[in-house]
Design a protein around this motif. Structure first.
Motif, mmCIF file in Angstrom:
data_model
loop_
_atom_site.group_PDB
_atom_site.id
_atom_site.type_symbol
_atom_site.label_atom_id
_atom_site.label_comp_id
_atom_site.label_asym_id
_atom_site.label_seq_id
_atom_site.Cartn_x
_atom_site.Cartn_y
_atom_site.Cartn_z
ATOM 1 N N PHE A 81 0.854 -1.183 0.000
ATOM 2 C CA PHE A 81 0.000 0.000 0.000
ATOM 3 C C PHE A 81 0.889 1.232 0.000
ATOM 4 C CE2 PHE A 81 -2.354 3.387 2.067
ATOM 5 C CZ PHE A 81 -3.540 3.365 1.352
ATOM 6 N N PHE A 82 0.478 2.273 -0.708
ATOM 7 C CA PHE A 82 1.250 3.518 -0.722
ATOM 8 C C PHE A 82 0.316 4.711 -0.543
ATOM 9 C CE2 PHE A 82 0.169 2.547 -5.110
ATOM 10 C CZ PHE A 82 -0.177 3.755 -5.681
ATOM 11 N N ALA A 83 0.816 5.701 0.174
ATOM 12 C CA ALA A 83 0.039 6.917 0.406
ATOM 13 C C ALA A 83 0.958 8.024 0.888
ATOM 14 C CB ALA A 83 -1.044 6.672 1.458
ATOM 15 N N SER A 84 0.732 9.226 0.352
ATOM 16 C CA SER A 84 1.439 10.369 0.910
ATOM 17 C C SER A 84 0.998 10.468 2.372
ATOM 18 C CB SER A 84 1.099 11.651 0.135
ATOM 19 O OG SER A 84 -0.297 11.850 0.036
ATOM 20 N N GLY A 85 1.928 10.663 3.255
ATOM 21 C CA GLY A 85 1.631 10.643 4.681
ATOM 22 C C GLY A 85 2.038 9.330 5.322
ATOM 23 N N GLY A 86 2.358 8.307 4.495
ATOM 24 C CA GLY A 86 2.880 7.045 5.007
ATOM 25 C C GLY A 86 1.865 6.153 5.695
ATOM 26 N N PHE A 87 0.612 6.266 5.361
ATOM 27 C CA PHE A 87 -0.430 5.470 6.021
ATOM 28 C C PHE A 87 -0.386 4.025 5.559
ATOM 29 C CE2 PHE A 87 -1.852 9.879 5.628
ATOM 30 C CZ PHE A 87 -1.887 10.210 6.961
ATOM 31 N N ASP A 88 -0.935 3.127 6.407
ATOM 32 C CA ASP A 88 -0.887 1.693 6.139
ATOM 33 C C ASP A 88 -2.067 1.172 5.333
ATOM 34 O OD1 ASP A 88 1.541 1.330 7.479
ATOM 35 O OD2 ASP A 88 0.512 1.123 9.411
ATOM 36 N N ASP A 89 -3.150 1.945 5.259
ATOM 37 C CA ASP A 89 -4.323 1.503 4.503
ATOM 38 C C ASP A 89 -5.180 2.712 4.144
ATOM 39 O OD1 ASP A 89 -6.245 2.036 6.721
ATOM 40 O OD2 ASP A 89 -5.266 0.313 7.662
ATOM 41 N N TYR A 90 -6.134 2.475 3.256
ATOM 42 C CA TYR A 90 -6.961 3.563 2.745
ATOM 43 C C TYR A 90 -7.808 4.201 3.849
ATOM 44 C CZ TYR A 90 -9.993 6.349 -0.161
ATOM 45 O OH TYR A 90 -10.661 7.408 -0.722
ATOM 46 N N GLU A 91 -8.393 3.385 4.684
ATOM 47 C CA GLU A 91 -9.267 3.906 5.742
ATOM 48 C C GLU A 91 -8.511 4.859 6.662
ATOM 49 O OE1 GLU A 91 -8.977 0.575 5.005
ATOM 50 O OE2 GLU A 91 -10.798 0.539 3.792
ATOM 51 N N THR A 92 -7.289 4.498 7.025
ATOM 52 C CA THR A 92 -6.481 5.355 7.898
ATOM 53 C C THR A 92 -6.118 6.660 7.186
ATOM 54 O OG1 THR A 92 -5.575 3.396 8.980
ATOM 55 C CG2 THR A 92 -4.386 5.458 9.310
ATOM 56 N N ALA A 93 -5.765 6.559 5.905
ATOM 57 C CA ALA A 93 -5.426 7.762 5.133
ATOM 58 C C ALA A 93 -6.630 8.688 5.013
ATOM 59 C CB ALA A 93 -4.921 7.360 3.753
ATOM 60 N N GLU A 94 -7.792 8.123 4.735
ATOM 61 C CA GLU A 94 -8.999 8.944 4.603
ATOM 62 C C GLU A 94 -9.369 9.600 5.930
ATOM 63 O OE1 GLU A 94 -13.154 8.520 2.290
ATOM 64 O OE2 GLU A 94 -12.720 6.898 3.696
ATOM 65 N N SER A 95 -9.262 8.850 7.017
ATOM 66 C CA SER A 95 -9.560 9.389 8.337
ATOM 67 C C SER A 95 -8.591 10.529 8.692
ATOM 68 C CB SER A 95 -9.486 8.278 9.382
ATOM 69 O OG SER A 95 -9.684 8.792 10.672
ATOM 70 N N ALA A 96 -7.310 10.335 8.368
ATOM 71 C CA ALA A 96 -6.308 11.371 8.656
ATOM 72 C C ALA A 96 -6.589 12.634 7.849
ATOM 73 C CB ALA A 96 -4.910 10.851 8.352
ATOM 74 N N TRP A 97 -7.020 12.474 6.599
ATOM 75 C CA TRP A 97 -7.370 13.646 5.797
ATOM 76 C C TRP A 97 -8.559 14.377 6.422
ATOM 77 C CZ3 TRP A 97 -5.512 16.864 2.374
ATOM 78 C CH2 TRP A 97 -6.392 17.798 1.813
ATOM 79 N N GLN A 98 -9.589 13.628 6.815
ATOM 80 C CA GLN A 98 -10.799 14.229 7.381
ATOM 81 C C GLN A 98 -10.517 14.936 8.705
ATOM 82 O OE1 GLN A 98 -13.480 14.471 5.598
ATOM 83 N NE2 GLN A 98 -12.760 13.101 4.005
ATOM 84 N N SER A 99 -9.606 14.398 9.513
ATOM 85 C CA SER A 99 -9.366 14.980 10.832
ATOM 86 C C SER A 99 -8.397 16.160 10.819
ATOM 87 C CB SER A 99 -8.886 13.913 11.812
ATOM 88 O OG SER A 99 -7.613 13.434 11.431
ATOM 89 N N ASP A 100 -7.310 16.064 10.013
ATOM 90 C CA ASP A 100 -6.338 17.178 10.031
ATOM 91 C C ASP A 100 -5.567 17.325 8.722
ATOM 92 O OD1 ASP A 100 -4.630 15.031 10.165
ATOM 93 O OD2 ASP A 100 -3.554 15.717 11.933
ATOM 94 N N PHE A 101 -6.196 16.930 7.614
ATOM 95 C CA PHE A 101 -5.575 17.029 6.296
ATOM 96 C C PHE A 101 -4.293 16.212 6.207
ATOM 97 C CE2 PHE A 101 -7.854 21.100 6.948
ATOM 98 C CZ PHE A 101 -8.865 20.890 6.032
ATOM 99 N N GLY A 102 -4.281 15.059 6.882
ATOM 100 C CA GLY A 102 -3.121 14.167 6.860
ATOM 101 C C GLY A 102 -2.822 13.670 5.457
#
Length: 141
Positions: A81-102
């Motif tokens: 899995f890859f994501a700017s911000g280094g998240f381990d999965d899509y759900e975590t990346a989406e949650s981080a974006w929603q909470s503080d633009f992670g």
């Protein structure tokens, strides 16, 4: 040096006519230091083909904040899995974006990922997914 970048640089060294013809193909916007740029609501190019082991570099070339986030279910079996911000999965990346633009990439910021598994690797910009900001990296052996 990455193979694609080397080919882009040496391909544009030919005759003046060939150099002019290839200038638009040297990379996104003629910039040889990244592979995928970001417009207001689109990746440019939307699809890129690379070889196993290649590293793809995204650069935010727009004034808007963006992310690069692999889509849930959009990766070949065994792919990382890859994501700017280094998240381990899509759900975590989406949650981080929603909470503080992670995972946010501001104008000029870059993200890179090395692809080790062949197949189609789909990704999205979380804040612009409803506008259709999706991309694909096709990895060949």
């Amino acid at each position: 040096m990455y193979r694609r970048r080397f080919l882009r640089r040496t391909g544009a060294v030919g005759s003046a006519a060939v150099g002019v013809a290839l200038a638009g193909c040297a990379g996104v916007g003629g910039e040889p230091d990244y592979d995928v740029g970001m417009l207001a609501t689109a990746y440019q190019p939307r699809e890129i083909t690379v070889s196993v082991g290649d590293t793809v570099v995204w650069e935010n070339t727009s004034a808007r904040a963006h992310t690069v986030t692999a889509t849930a279910g959009g990766l070949p079996d065994g792919a990382e899995f890859f994501a700017s911000g280094g998240f381990d999965d899509y759900e975590t990346a989406e949650s981080a974006w929603q909470s503080d633009f992670g995972g946010r990439l501001e104008s000029g910021d870059r993200f890179q990922h090395t692809f080790t598994v062949p197949g189609a690797h789909e990704y999205v910009c979380i804040p612009h997914r409803k506008a259709g900001m999706y991309g694909t990296v096709v990895v060949e052996e």
